[in-house]
Design a protein around this motif. Structure first.
Motif, PDB file in Angstrom:
ATOM      1  N   ARG A   1     -75.606  -0.792 -43.768  1.00  0.00           N
ATOM      2  CA  ARG A   1     -74.617  -0.339 -44.760  1.00  0.00           C
ATOM      3  C   ARG A   1     -73.441   0.323 -44.090  1.00  0.00           C
ATOM      4  O   ARG A   1     -72.299   0.001 -44.348  1.00  0.00           O
ATOM      5  CB  ARG A   1     -75.283   0.608 -45.744  1.00  0.00           C
ATOM      6  CG  ARG A   1     -74.292   1.501 -46.444  1.00  0.00           C
ATOM      7  CD  ARG A   1     -74.718   1.864 -47.826  1.00  0.00           C
ATOM      8  NE  ARG A   1     -74.207   0.876 -48.763  1.00  0.00           N
ATOM      9  CZ  ARG A   1     -74.827   0.400 -49.813  1.00  0.00           C
ATOM     10  NH1 ARG A   1     -75.984   0.819 -50.106  1.00  0.00           N
ATOM     11  NH2 ARG A   1     -74.302  -0.504 -50.574  1.00  0.00           N
ATOM     12  N   HIS A   2     -73.707   1.314 -43.194  1.00  0.00           N
ATOM     13  CA  HIS A   2     -72.641   2.160 -42.660  1.00  0.00           C
ATOM     14  C   HIS A   2     -72.159   1.746 -41.282  1.00  0.00           C
ATOM     15  O   HIS A   2     -71.160   2.274 -40.816  1.00  0.00           O
ATOM     16  CB  HIS A   2     -73.123   3.619 -42.580  1.00  0.00           C
ATOM     17  CG  HIS A   2     -73.469   4.190 -43.904  1.00  0.00           C
ATOM     18  ND1 HIS A   2     -74.738   4.584 -44.234  1.00  0.00           N
ATOM     19  CD2 HIS A   2     -72.710   4.417 -44.994  1.00  0.00           C
ATOM     20  CE1 HIS A   2     -74.749   5.033 -45.470  1.00  0.00           C
ATOM     21  NE2 HIS A   2     -73.535   4.952 -45.953  1.00  0.00           N
TER      22      HIS A   2
ATOM     23  N   GLU B   1     -81.790  -2.047 -49.989  1.00  0.00           N
ATOM     24  CA  GLU B   1     -80.700  -2.175 -50.965  1.00  0.00           C
ATOM     25  C   GLU B   1     -80.226  -3.613 -50.945  1.00  0.00           C
ATOM     26  O   GLU B   1     -79.732  -4.105 -49.939  1.00  0.00           O
ATOM     27  CB  GLU B   1     -79.566  -1.210 -50.600  1.00  0.00           C
ATOM     28  CG  GLU B   1     -79.975   0.231 -50.848  1.00  0.00           C
ATOM     29  CD  GLU B   1     -79.192   1.223 -50.013  1.00  0.00           C
ATOM     30  OE1 GLU B   1     -78.118   0.853 -49.518  1.00  0.00           O
ATOM     31  OE2 GLU B   1     -79.673   2.356 -49.850  1.00  0.00           O
TER      32      GLU B   1
ATOM     33  N   ASP C   1     -77.871  -5.447 -52.150  1.00  0.00           N
ATOM     34  CA  ASP C   1     -76.509  -5.940 -51.948  1.00  0.00           C
ATOM     35  C   ASP C   1     -76.206  -6.084 -50.460  1.00  0.00           C
ATOM     36  O   ASP C   1     -75.250  -6.771 -50.075  1.00  0.00           O
ATOM     37  CB  ASP C   1     -75.498  -4.991 -52.602  1.00  0.00           C
ATOM     38  CG  ASP C   1     -75.613  -3.586 -52.058  1.00  0.00           C
ATOM     39  OD1 ASP C   1     -74.583  -2.956 -51.812  1.00  0.00           O
ATOM     40  OD2 ASP C   1     -76.760  -3.121 -51.868  1.00  0.00           O
ATOM     41  N   LEU C   2     -77.005  -5.464 -49.616  1.00  0.00           N
ATOM     42  CA  LEU C   2     -76.773  -5.575 -48.179  1.00  0.00           C
ATOM     43  C   LEU C   2     -77.248  -6.921 -47.628  1.00  0.00           C
ATOM     44  O   LEU C   2     -76.848  -7.298 -46.519  1.00  0.00           O
ATOM     45  CB  LEU C   2     -77.478  -4.442 -47.433  1.00  0.00           C
ATOM     46  CG  LEU C   2     -76.894  -3.067 -47.733  1.00  0.00           C
ATOM     47  CD1 LEU C   2     -77.735  -2.006 -47.076  1.00  0.00           C
ATOM     48  CD2 LEU C   2     -75.471  -2.979 -47.235  1.00  0.00           C
TER      49      LEU C   2
ATOM     50  N   HIS D   1     -76.440  -9.734 -48.877  1.00  0.00           N
ATOM     51  CA  HIS D   1     -75.200 -10.533 -48.878  1.00  0.00           C
ATOM     52  C   HIS D   1     -74.343 -10.167 -47.675  1.00  0.00           C
ATOM     53  O   HIS D   1     -73.825 -11.032 -46.969  1.00  0.00           O
ATOM     54  CB  HIS D   1     -74.403 -10.270 -50.164  1.00  0.00           C
ATOM     55  CG  HIS D   1     -75.132 -10.687 -51.389  1.00  0.00           C
ATOM     56  ND1 HIS D   1     -75.186 -11.996 -51.830  1.00  0.00           N
ATOM     57  CD2 HIS D   1     -75.868  -9.968 -52.273  1.00  0.00           C
ATOM     58  CE1 HIS D   1     -75.905 -12.058 -52.938  1.00  0.00           C
ATOM     59  NE2 HIS D   1     -76.337 -10.844 -53.226  1.00  0.00           N
ATOM     60  N   LYS D   2     -74.217  -8.853 -47.433  1.00  0.00           N
ATOM     61  CA  LYS D   2     -73.388  -8.416 -46.297  1.00  0.00           C
ATOM     62  C   LYS D   2     -73.966  -8.937 -44.983  1.00  0.00           C
ATOM     63  O   LYS D   2     -73.220  -9.383 -44.096  1.00  0.00           O
ATOM     64  CB  LYS D   2     -73.336  -6.884 -46.259  1.00  0.00           C
ATOM     65  CG  LYS D   2     -72.503  -6.378 -45.103  1.00  0.00           C
ATOM     66  CD  LYS D   2     -72.331  -4.884 -45.138  1.00  0.00           C
ATOM     67  CE  LYS D   2     -71.577  -4.432 -43.899  1.00  0.00           C
ATOM     68  NZ  LYS D   2     -71.477  -2.995 -43.786  1.00  0.00           N
TER      69      LYS D   2
ATOM     70  N   LYS E   1     -73.280 -12.790 -44.811  1.00  0.00           N
ATOM     71  CA  LYS E   1     -71.892 -13.254 -44.901  1.00  0.00           C
ATOM     72  C   LYS E   1     -70.966 -12.553 -43.935  1.00  0.00           C
ATOM     73  O   LYS E   1     -69.917 -13.084 -43.606  1.00  0.00           O
ATOM     74  CB  LYS E   1     -71.373 -13.032 -46.323  1.00  0.00           C
ATOM     75  CG  LYS E   1     -72.052 -13.923 -47.330  1.00  0.00           C
ATOM     76  CD  LYS E   1     -71.553 -13.649 -48.730  1.00  0.00           C
ATOM     77  CE  LYS E   1     -72.415 -14.435 -49.701  1.00  0.00           C
ATOM     78  NZ  LYS E   1     -72.297 -13.977 -51.067  1.00  0.00           N
ATOM     79  N   VAL E   2     -71.321 -11.317 -43.496  1.00  0.00           N
ATOM     80  CA  VAL E   2     -70.418 -10.577 -42.614  1.00  0.00           C
ATOM     81  C   VAL E   2     -70.994 -10.477 -41.201  1.00  0.00           C
ATOM     82  O   VAL E   2     -70.335 -10.841 -40.228  1.00  0.00           O
ATOM     83  CB  VAL E   2     -70.168  -9.161 -43.183  1.00  0.00           C
ATOM     84  CG1 VAL E   2     -69.338  -8.347 -42.245  1.00  0.00           C
ATOM     85  CG2 VAL E   2     -69.515  -9.252 -44.534  1.00  0.00           C
TER      86      VAL E   2
ATOM     87  N   ARG F   1     -70.121 -12.567 -37.584  1.00  0.00           N
ATOM     88  CA  ARG F   1     -69.517 -11.697 -36.560  1.00  0.00           C
ATOM     89  C   ARG F   1     -70.228 -11.837 -35.239  1.00  0.00           C
ATOM     90  O   ARG F   1     -69.608 -11.816 -34.169  1.00  0.00           O
ATOM     91  CB  ARG F   1     -69.591 -10.241 -37.038  1.00  0.00           C
ATOM     92  CG  ARG F   1     -68.772  -9.291 -36.198  1.00  0.00           C
ATOM     93  CD  ARG F   1     -69.272  -7.882 -36.317  1.00  0.00           C
ATOM     94  NE  ARG F   1     -68.860  -7.244 -37.570  1.00  0.00           N
ATOM     95  CZ  ARG F   1     -69.162  -5.969 -37.885  1.00  0.00           C
ATOM     96  NH1 ARG F   1     -69.865  -5.244 -37.068  1.00  0.00           N
ATOM     97  NH2 ARG F   1     -68.781  -5.470 -39.027  1.00  0.00           N
TER      98      ARG F   1
END
Lengths: 161, 179
Positions: free
Chosen positions: A38-39, A82, A84-85, A87-88, A91-92, A96
């Motif tokens: 997340r962070h 969590e 929603d992470l 997806h992160k 996708k992110v 990367r």
């Protein structure tokens, strides 16, 4: 060939013990992995950060397989509390780190915690995060002996050419 | 006092009669002279618990058996011996030789640890950036699915920051935050 497993000897055991039980240890590390995703940079006690690093990097390796992969999705579902992470992650973080073969995290020690326990703390961050850098890479000064010799060599080569 | 002596042996009966007569007349020095004898009809109780004699005798040997022998110092340790033990190099605090000066800010730092001052600076800036990110997210559990880039006052997004989410910070770019 394992002849006997003595309970008090821990030669060669790589996993540290945390929390109240092995399940609690996994929950602790899972919370840390979720926070890192997340962070992208978290502070934690040194031993926990070190233990969590391996799990985080293996999770990113699974994510690199793509979100169509069944095992990758089940791993992400377990390790990220969590949702929603997920997806992160796919996708992110996976794009990367696609060009990198490994070592997606950086672990650095920070001064001991301010509280009563003065615990050894570490900061762990994902490489390529948008936050300000923790350590600026320093080049050696030009006045060092080696750099002066190299400068002289470069000048001689230029004059000869 | 009427005493009935019903002993079958005549000799014993005679003896008892004589003893009783002597008691009555006060010839027995063991009893109070002239007063009535202390014996009268009384209740005879068979109760060994009323006069516990045996317990005191039994306690003394068990005290000696139940004692536990423990180690104790024989002699006082002299101050010289104490000093040798307390000031032995293994008990003294080790001096640290891994303290250096941070090249950025000039504070002291350990060689393998990040500088505390510089880390506090970076932590504060990170906190402010995260507050901006949270404001943009608008709620909990809404992590963005695109990369993020932080731009300071007067900076424009370049073509590298094509599909990225832009976070604006209302201040000049700090010298130590190089892209």
């Amino acid at each position: 060939m394992r002849l006997s497993v003595a309970a008090a000897i821990s030669h060669g055991r790589v996993y540290r013990r945390f929390g109240l039980s092995p399940r609690s240890r996994l929950d602790l590390l899972r919370n840390l992995v979720t926070a890192l995703v997340r962070h992208e940079r978290i502070e934690a006690p040194g031993a926990r950060a070190d233990e969590m690093r391996g799990y985080a990097e293996r999770l990113i390796d699974y994510a690199k397989r793509g979100d169509k992969d069944e095992r990758a999705m089940r791993m992400a579902d377990f390790w990220l509390t969590e949702k929603d992470l997920i997806h992160k992650l796919f996708k992110v973080l996976a794009p990367r780190f696609q060009p990198h073969p490994g070592s997606y995290t950086r672990l650095l020690q920070i001064p001991n915690r301010d509280g009563l326990d003065r615990a050894k703390m570490a900061v762990i961050e994902l490489k390529g995060n948008p936050l300000p850098p923790l350590v600026r890479p320093r080049r050696d000064s030009d006045k060092t002996l080696l750099n002066q010799l190299l400068k002289g060599y470069r000048q001689d080569a230029q004059r000869a050419a | 006092v009427l005493v009935l002596i019903r002993s079958p042996l005549p000799r014993l009966r005679a003896l008892l009669q004589r003893c009783w007569g002597q008691l009555e007349r006060g010839f027995w020095p063991g009893v109070f002279g002239g007063q009535s004898p202390p014996w009268g009809p009384a209740l005879a109780v068979q109760s060994p618990a009323l006069v516990p004699q045996g317990i005191n005798d039994a306690e003394a040997p068990s005290l000696l058996e139940s004692v536990v022998w423990m180690a104790a110092p024989k002699q006082r340790r002299t101050i010289e011996v104490n000093r040798c033990r307390r000031r032995n190099p293994s008990k003294l605090i080790e001096i640290k030789r891994n303290i250096d000066v941070c090249p950025e800010c000039g504070n002291l730092k350990q060689k393998h640890v990040l500088c505390g001052y510089c880390y506090a600076k970076v932590k504060e800036e990170t906190r402010l950036i995260r507050m901006e990110i949270y404001k943009k997210e608008g709620g909990p559990l809404k992590a963005p699915t695109v990369e993020t880039v932080v731009l300071y006052e007067g900076e424009k997004p370049t073509e590298k920051d094509e599909g990225k989410q832009i976070i604006e910070r209302a201040r000049k770019r700090p010298s130590w935050f190089v892209q």
